[in-house]
Motif scaffolding. Sequence first.
Motif, PDB file in Angstrom:
ATOM      1  N   VAL A 100       1.289  -0.962  -0.017  1.00 19.62           N
ATOM      2  CA  VAL A 100      -0.026   0.262   0.370  1.00 19.62           C
ATOM      3  C   VAL A 100       1.006   1.391   0.461  1.00 19.62           C
ATOM      4  CG1 VAL A 100      -1.527   1.427   1.552  1.00 19.62           C
ATOM      5  CG2 VAL A 100      -1.996  -1.865   1.400  1.00 19.62           C
ATOM      6  N   ILE A 101       0.598   1.557  -1.357  1.00 20.10           N
ATOM      7  CA  ILE A 101       1.416   3.429  -1.218  1.00 20.10           C
ATOM      8  C   ILE A 101       1.161   4.857  -1.171  1.00 20.10           C
ATOM      9  CG2 ILE A 101       3.385   4.522  -2.300  1.00 20.10           C
ATOM     10  CD1 ILE A 101       4.056   1.895  -4.026  1.00 20.10           C
ATOM     11  N   ASN A 102       0.499   4.948   0.105  1.00 23.57           N
ATOM     12  CA  ASN A 102       0.146   6.617  -1.057  1.00 23.57           C
ATOM     13  C   ASN A 102       0.518   7.795   0.060  1.00 23.57           C
ATOM     14  OD1 ASN A 102      -0.850   5.473   1.330  1.00 23.57           O
ATOM     15  ND2 ASN A 102      -2.934   5.997   1.893  1.00 23.57           N
ATOM     16  N   GLY A 103       0.438   8.932  -0.412  1.00 28.88           N
ATOM     17  CA  GLY A 103       0.793   9.825   0.711  1.00 28.88           C
ATOM     18  C   GLY A 103      -0.417  10.439   1.054  1.00 28.88           C
ATOM     19  N   TYR A 104       0.269  11.902   2.521  1.00 27.65           N
ATOM     20  CA  TYR A 104      -0.752  12.017   3.022  1.00 27.65           C
ATOM     21  C   TYR A 104      -0.822  13.809   3.373  1.00 27.65           C
ATOM     22  CZ  TYR A 104      -2.791  12.202   8.307  1.00 27.65           C
ATOM     23  OH  TYR A 104      -3.365  12.595   9.192  1.00 27.65           O
ATOM     24  N   TYR A 105      -1.694  14.073   2.971  1.00 31.99           N
ATOM     25  CA  TYR A 105      -1.870  15.269   3.028  1.00 31.99           C
ATOM     26  C   TYR A 105      -1.299  16.080   2.043  1.00 31.99           C
ATOM     27  CZ  TYR A 105      -5.252  14.516   6.921  1.00 31.99           C
ATOM     28  OH  TYR A 105      -6.140  14.024   7.674  1.00 31.99           O
ATOM     29  N   SER A 106      -0.617  16.692   2.175  1.00 32.93           N
ATOM     30  CA  SER A 106       0.429  17.549   1.464  1.00 32.93           C
ATOM     31  C   SER A 106       2.031  16.623   1.681  1.00 32.93           C
ATOM     32  CB  SER A 106       0.244  18.837   2.070  1.00 32.93           C
ATOM     33  OG  SER A 106       1.561  18.878   3.117  1.00 32.93           O
ATOM     34  N   SER A 107       2.311  15.877   2.231  1.00 36.33           N
ATOM     35  CA  SER A 107       3.277  14.843   2.472  1.00 36.33           C
ATOM     36  C   SER A 107       3.311  13.867   1.240  1.00 36.33           C
ATOM     37  CB  SER A 107       3.680  14.122   3.280  1.00 36.33           C
ATOM     38  OG  SER A 107       3.614  15.102   4.864  1.00 36.33           O
ATOM     39  N   PRO A 108       4.569  14.202  -0.113  1.00 38.02           N
ATOM     40  CA  PRO A 108       4.189  13.390  -0.878  1.00 38.02           C
ATOM     41  C   PRO A 108       5.132  11.719  -0.653  1.00 38.02           C
ATOM     42  CG  PRO A 108       5.696  14.547  -1.455  1.00 38.02           C
ATOM     43  CD  PRO A 108       5.378  15.078  -0.452  1.00 38.02           C
ATOM     44  N   THR A 109       4.698  10.825  -1.883  1.00 36.96           N
ATOM     45  CA  THR A 109       5.897   9.383  -1.561  1.00 36.96           C
ATOM     46  C   THR A 109       6.392   8.999  -3.021  1.00 36.96           C
ATOM     47  OG1 THR A 109       4.220   8.501   0.137  1.00 36.96           O
ATOM     48  CG2 THR A 109       4.921   7.248  -0.889  1.00 36.96           C
ATOM     49  N   GLU A 110       6.930   9.050  -3.165  1.00 33.88           N
ATOM     50  CA  GLU A 110       7.715   9.146  -4.068  1.00 33.88           C
ATOM     51  C   GLU A 110       9.143   8.523  -4.178  1.00 33.88           C
ATOM     52  OE1 GLU A 110       8.656  13.078  -5.020  1.00 33.88           O
ATOM     53  OE2 GLU A 110       9.952  13.163  -3.720  1.00 33.88           O
ATOM     54  N   HIS A 111       9.174   7.686  -5.641  1.00 29.99           N
ATOM     55  CA  HIS A 111      10.292   7.233  -5.252  1.00 29.99           C
ATOM     56  C   HIS A 111      10.335   5.407  -4.642  1.00 29.99           C
ATOM     57  CE1 HIS A 111      12.713   9.815  -8.026  1.00 29.99           C
ATOM     58  NE2 HIS A 111      12.381  11.571  -6.619  1.00 29.99           N
ATOM     59  N   ILE A 112       9.497   4.980  -5.258  1.00 29.30           N
ATOM     60  CA  ILE A 112       9.063   3.649  -4.258  1.00 29.30           C
ATOM     61  C   ILE A 112       9.176   2.263  -6.084  1.00 29.30           C
ATOM     62  CG2 ILE A 112       7.620   2.028  -4.048  1.00 29.30           C
ATOM     63  CD1 ILE A 112       8.281   4.721  -2.047  1.00 29.30           C
ATOM     64  N   VAL A 113      10.101   1.461  -5.603  1.00 28.11           N
ATOM     65  CA  VAL A 113      10.627   0.156  -6.557  1.00 28.11           C
ATOM     66  C   VAL A 113       9.734  -0.729  -6.230  1.00 28.11           C
ATOM     67  CG1 VAL A 113      11.811  -0.148  -7.996  1.00 28.11           C
ATOM     68  CG2 VAL A 113      12.611   1.651  -7.584  1.00 28.11           C
ATOM     69  N   LEU A 114       8.897  -1.498  -6.987  1.00 24.72           N
ATOM     70  CA  LEU A 114       8.234  -2.567  -6.496  1.00 24.72           C
ATOM     71  C   LEU A 114       9.402  -3.867  -7.464  1.00 24.72           C
ATOM     72  CD1 LEU A 114       4.861  -2.085  -5.982  1.00 24.72           C
ATOM     73  CD2 LEU A 114       6.661  -2.185  -4.382  1.00 24.72           C
ATOM     74  N   TYR A 115      10.304  -4.985  -7.566  1.00 23.73           N
ATOM     75  CA  TYR A 115      10.374  -5.092  -7.875  1.00 23.73           C
ATOM     76  C   TYR A 115      10.752  -6.523  -7.866  1.00 23.73           C
ATOM     77  CZ  TYR A 115      14.555  -6.797 -10.873  1.00 23.73           C
ATOM     78  OH  TYR A 115      15.407  -7.444 -11.472  1.00 23.73           O
ATOM     79  N   ASN A 116      10.205  -7.299  -9.322  1.00 26.33           N
ATOM     80  CA  ASN A 116      10.746  -9.691  -9.148  1.00 26.33           C
ATOM     81  C   ASN A 116       9.420  -9.598  -7.484  1.00 26.33           C
ATOM     82  OD1 ASN A 116      11.574 -11.445  -9.983  1.00 26.33           O
ATOM     83  ND2 ASN A 116      12.898 -11.864  -8.309  1.00 26.33           N
ATOM     84  N   ASN A 117       8.057  -9.188  -7.660  1.00 23.83           N
ATOM     85  CA  ASN A 117       7.284  -9.513  -6.545  1.00 23.83           C
ATOM     86  C   ASN A 117       6.440 -10.588  -7.532  1.00 23.83           C
ATOM     87  OD1 ASN A 117       8.556  -7.945  -3.941  1.00 23.83           O
ATOM     88  ND2 ASN A 117       8.231  -6.373  -5.224  1.00 23.83           N
ATOM     89  N   VAL A 118       5.562 -11.503  -6.179  1.00 25.35           N
ATOM     90  CA  VAL A 118       5.123 -12.305  -6.529  1.00 25.35           C
ATOM     91  C   VAL A 118       3.608 -11.946  -5.761  1.00 25.35           C
ATOM     92  CG1 VAL A 118       3.379 -14.647  -6.821  1.00 25.35           C
ATOM     93  CG2 VAL A 118       5.398 -13.780  -7.225  1.00 25.35           C
ATOM     94  N   ILE A 119       2.187 -11.203  -6.601  1.00 32.13           N
ATOM     95  CA  ILE A 119       1.501 -10.811  -6.177  1.00 32.13           C
ATOM     96  C   ILE A 119      -0.030 -11.623  -6.584  1.00 32.13           C
ATOM     97  CG2 ILE A 119       0.342  -9.109  -5.267  1.00 32.13           C
ATOM     98  CD1 ILE A 119       2.038  -7.413  -6.336  1.00 32.13           C
TER      99      ILE A 119
END
Length: 120
Positions: A100-119
């Motif tokens: 679960v990847i998300n920002g909160y109010y004015s705070s960004p969430t950035e440069h997230i890498v999901l690699y070689n995962n099984v979902i």
Amino acid sequence: MDPGSVHIIAAGEYSQEKIWCWGGATKENPAFIRGLDPSNKPIIRTSIDFSYGVELKYIIIENLKFEGANVQLTSAVSNPIHHTHHIAVRNCDFDGGRPVINGYYSSPTEHIVLYNNVIH
């Protein structure tokens, strides 16, 4: 989580109520949360929340199996200076849970890498 720290999780099943992680490493010294054996991943049955009111940065999460649990990568402060960035989730297995990847109010969430995962 201190810069350069490596947190090893041995094979087995883990089901605490919730695991909270916070802090930041550096580009030169990222922090790791790692399953000890990639061929026998620890099974995490509780959500891991990487947030809780501080900046979260330069963390690598790898070799874990999440069953019905989430990995929450959230900027948990309403301050644009403090935000979640430079996080990698790799070689993990999500069965009934999800990243679960998300920002909160004015705070960004950035440069997230999901690699070689099984979902599933």
